[in-house]
Design a protein around this motif. Sequence first.
Motif, mmCIF file in Angstrom:
data_model
loop_
_atom_site.group_PDB
_atom_site.id
_atom_site.type_symbol
_atom_site.label_atom_id
_atom_site.label_comp_id
_atom_site.label_asym_id
_atom_site.label_seq_id
_atom_site.Cartn_x
_atom_site.Cartn_y
_atom_site.Cartn_z
ATOM 1 N N ILE A 13 1.617 9.075 -5.793
ATOM 2 C CA ILE A 13 1.842 10.345 -5.615
ATOM 3 C C ILE A 13 2.919 11.162 -6.709
ATOM 4 O O ILE A 13 2.500 12.459 -7.079
ATOM 5 C CB ILE A 13 2.673 10.590 -4.577
ATOM 6 N N MET A 63 -0.291 14.475 4.940
ATOM 7 C CA MET A 63 -1.053 14.823 3.821
ATOM 8 C C MET A 63 -2.444 15.206 4.174
ATOM 9 O O MET A 63 -3.237 15.813 3.490
ATOM 10 C CB MET A 63 -1.105 13.574 2.738
ATOM 11 N N GLY A 79 -12.527 -3.887 1.520
ATOM 12 C CA GLY A 79 -12.807 -2.494 0.856
ATOM 13 C C GLY A 79 -12.474 -1.491 2.037
ATOM 14 O O GLY A 79 -11.681 -0.324 2.105
ATOM 15 N N ILE A 80 -13.167 -1.453 3.057
ATOM 16 C CA ILE A 80 -12.984 -0.566 4.226
ATOM 17 C C ILE A 80 -11.454 -0.500 4.692
ATOM 18 O O ILE A 80 -11.100 0.358 5.090
ATOM 19 C CB ILE A 80 -13.845 -1.029 5.370
ATOM 20 N N PHE A 140 -14.057 6.404 2.460
ATOM 21 C CA PHE A 140 -12.932 7.185 2.873
ATOM 22 C C PHE A 140 -12.688 8.609 1.885
ATOM 23 O O PHE A 140 -11.641 9.070 2.224
ATOM 24 C CB PHE A 140 -11.777 6.517 3.157
ATOM 25 N N LEU A 185 -6.468 2.029 5.333
ATOM 26 C CA LEU A 185 -4.836 1.904 5.344
ATOM 27 C C LEU A 185 -4.286 3.282 4.524
ATOM 28 O O LEU A 185 -3.440 3.921 4.984
ATOM 29 C CB LEU A 185 -4.430 0.682 4.471
ATOM 30 N N MET A 186 -5.056 3.712 3.435
ATOM 31 C CA MET A 186 -4.577 4.735 2.701
ATOM 32 C C MET A 186 -4.876 6.116 3.664
ATOM 33 O O MET A 186 -3.842 6.897 3.381
ATOM 34 C CB MET A 186 -5.544 4.881 1.373
ATOM 35 N N GLU A 232 -14.537 0.972 0.219
ATOM 36 C CA GLU A 232 -13.625 2.002 0.292
ATOM 37 C C GLU A 232 -13.822 3.569 -0.077
ATOM 38 O O GLU A 232 -13.304 4.550 0.291
ATOM 39 C CB GLU A 232 -12.041 1.682 -0.335
ATOM 40 N N LEU A 282 -4.062 -1.707 -4.785
ATOM 41 C CA LEU A 282 -3.975 -2.738 -3.759
ATOM 42 C C LEU A 282 -5.159 -3.462 -3.824
ATOM 43 O O LEU A 282 -4.845 -5.027 -3.776
ATOM 44 C CB LEU A 282 -4.188 -1.880 -2.506
ATOM 45 N N ARG A 283 -6.143 -3.444 -4.568
ATOM 46 C CA ARG A 283 -7.336 -3.892 -4.480
ATOM 47 C C ARG A 283 -7.071 -5.198 -5.606
ATOM 48 O O ARG A 283 -7.345 -6.230 -5.343
ATOM 49 C CB ARG A 283 -8.778 -3.174 -4.866
ATOM 50 N N PHE A 322 -2.062 6.167 6.097
ATOM 51 C CA PHE A 322 -0.827 6.881 5.663
ATOM 52 C C PHE A 322 -0.957 8.365 5.239
ATOM 53 O O PHE A 322 0.046 8.927 5.436
ATOM 54 C CB PHE A 322 -0.569 6.130 4.229
ATOM 55 N N ARG A 323 -2.140 8.844 4.941
ATOM 56 C CA ARG A 323 -2.034 10.305 4.844
ATOM 57 C C ARG A 323 -2.033 11.040 5.808
ATOM 58 O O ARG A 323 -1.374 12.172 5.830
ATOM 59 C CB ARG A 323 -3.571 10.368 4.081
ATOM 60 N N SER A 372 -4.252 8.438 -3.148
ATOM 61 C CA SER A 372 -4.697 7.238 -2.305
ATOM 62 C C SER A 372 -5.761 6.471 -3.068
ATOM 63 O O SER A 372 -5.799 5.292 -2.828
ATOM 64 C CB SER A 372 -4.997 7.867 -0.988
ATOM 65 N N GLY A 388 0.880 -1.209 0.025
ATOM 66 C CA GLY A 388 0.023 0.057 0.078
ATOM 67 C C GLY A 388 0.826 1.444 -0.073
ATOM 68 O O GLY A 388 0.612 2.020 -0.835
ATOM 69 N N LEU A 389 1.950 1.324 0.645
ATOM 70 C CA LEU A 389 2.641 2.443 0.882
ATOM 71 C C LEU A 389 3.619 2.616 -0.392
ATOM 72 O O LEU A 389 3.568 3.758 -1.011
ATOM 73 C CB LEU A 389 4.009 2.310 2.026
ATOM 74 N N ILE A 412 -8.582 -1.288 3.092
ATOM 75 C CA ILE A 412 -7.788 -0.536 2.050
ATOM 76 C C ILE A 412 -8.199 0.974 2.171
ATOM 77 O O ILE A 412 -7.057 1.497 2.315
ATOM 78 C CB ILE A 412 -8.219 -1.210 0.739
ATOM 79 N N GLY A 413 -9.229 1.293 2.215
ATOM 80 C CA GLY A 413 -9.636 2.865 2.349
ATOM 81 C C GLY A 413 -8.897 3.277 3.727
ATOM 82 O O GLY A 413 -8.232 4.182 3.748
ATOM 83 N N LEU A 418 1.289 3.894 -3.073
ATOM 84 C CA LEU A 418 0.853 5.167 -2.697
ATOM 85 C C LEU A 418 2.032 6.220 -3.043
ATOM 86 O O LEU A 418 1.679 7.449 -3.913
ATOM 87 C CB LEU A 418 0.505 5.519 -1.113
ATOM 88 N N ALA A 474 -4.065 4.345 -5.406
ATOM 89 C CA ALA A 474 -3.226 3.343 -4.804
ATOM 90 C C ALA A 474 -4.089 2.385 -4.038
ATOM 91 O O ALA A 474 -3.947 1.090 -4.217
ATOM 92 C CB ALA A 474 -2.308 3.789 -3.612
ATOM 93 N N ALA A 475 -5.401 2.670 -3.876
ATOM 94 C CA ALA A 475 -6.416 1.963 -3.188
ATOM 95 C C ALA A 475 -6.790 0.777 -4.525
ATOM 96 O O ALA A 475 -7.001 -0.544 -4.099
ATOM 97 C CB ALA A 475 -7.640 2.528 -2.521
ATOM 98 N N ALA A 520 -2.924 14.195 -2.733
ATOM 99 C CA ALA A 520 -2.849 12.859 -1.957
ATOM 100 C C ALA A 520 -4.211 12.056 -1.960
ATOM 101 O O ALA A 520 -4.219 10.849 -2.015
ATOM 102 C CB ALA A 520 -2.782 13.634 -0.419
#
Lengths: 253, 204
Positions: free
Chosen positions: A27, B198, B182-183, A210, B188-189, A207, A232-233, B192-193, A225, A19-20, B185-186, A23, A228-229, A221
């Motif tokens: 970016i 960020m 899904g939740i 978020f 995690l991102m 997701e 990752l999926r 990181f932010r 993200s 994930g990192l 992954i969201g 991301l 990146a999500a 950002a």
Amino acid sequence: MAIALNLNDQLAVTIAALGLIFLLINILRVKKSKREFLAASGKEAVETLVHVSSEQGKRLVLGLGHSLTSSGIGLSGASGLSLQKALLKRSLFSDHPLQSFAGDGSLACLSRMIVQGAYRGAVASELFRGSISQMGGVTPVTAVTSLTNHISDGDNAGLLLAGQFSPMLVLLLDQADRHDLPVITSVPSLSGQAAGFFGKSTNLIGEDVFDPAGKLNQSKAALASLSAADWLRIAISVGLILAAILRMGGSLP
Amino acid sequence: MKRILPLIVGGLSALTVLAAVFLPGQGSSVLTVLLNWVIVLAAITFLVAVASLALTHLRFIITGKKGFLLSLTLLFSFAVTLVFGFLRGVEDPVFLKWIGAVVRPIESALLGLVALVMMSAALKIFRERGWSALTVSFGVSAVVFLVLGLGFLQNLNLPVLNGVIRFVEGLPMIGARGLLIGIAIGLLMMAFRVIFGMEGPGND
């Protein structure tokens, strides 16, 4: 110092590391104009509501949920704060700026910081009013009931629920339906997402919760993200399929 | 500096917690200390939020804002609870009984209301959203799980049927896992932010 991780921990570390990396790559590569990650309804919903509120000269009400530190510590409780920031930017100088309610002490303080930061960022600190970001209640029940009080207010153009809510949020959605108030729900829990399908409300799931601001949040950002999500999926899906094949072949226990 | 210092503290704290989670022996003591700090910090923010809430409602009463009677009720009940809490202590059984006598009936009534609203919502979904794949699958799955919940089919003890029931009962878990991935992954991102500054109250 040797660190012995079990299989679950190894997987968690690998996914987090992936994930990192995704991301950071995004970016560097994502351009601000690109935005194809959210489902169409999620992308448009909040923006449409903002336009409606501007046209009608009414305010939007945002419920930030009831949990950040009060009932277990979890970052998912703060998922509505990015939406608050995006919406405040657009309503800061209107007659009815965004009104937000938090059901947790820490969340209320963070929300107040966001309001203050928005006014400071707009070089208008003297206009700051703390009353546009209040604490609504301190339990799941009081957080919902305090918001229910505001639904009948004729100055409201819409209700946004972004953060942790118990299934009691159906009470809110029912009241909003009765007053023909448009609602967008973005709740990062399974029970909350299920309850969000009530009535005519727009419900974000997975997701998408978020990034409830959708088109309104065009920061690099946020875009990176989201991308990146997505990567990752795909990586997790490939991993799950491979694991299933290996399991069927007898290579995995 | 005003922005960088909280960012460094936040980032280092997050990395320390992450490291502590994956170090079972040495990490648990660090986690306990950090958790205690979080509890103290959360308690302070709660006090700040309560004080701010009281001041906001006091302002509503002074300015005679629409609905100020609710503010009056809030401040009155808050003051009564606070005074009794200080006088008798928060563990006092009489104090807890008084508070419970007010809070429990209200919460029970609201939970009862939720049950009724959910029942009406199940019927309203077809009127509000029409006949779509979502509403039809919702209706069918509700009926199927209602029937399975009765236990009648399980009591027939037919091996083939039991296999089908087990498969059907596993379906919600598959959907839930998909949503939870899904939740996660969201989340995690988002983490990181926040860790890398960020995402924050004042920055863009």
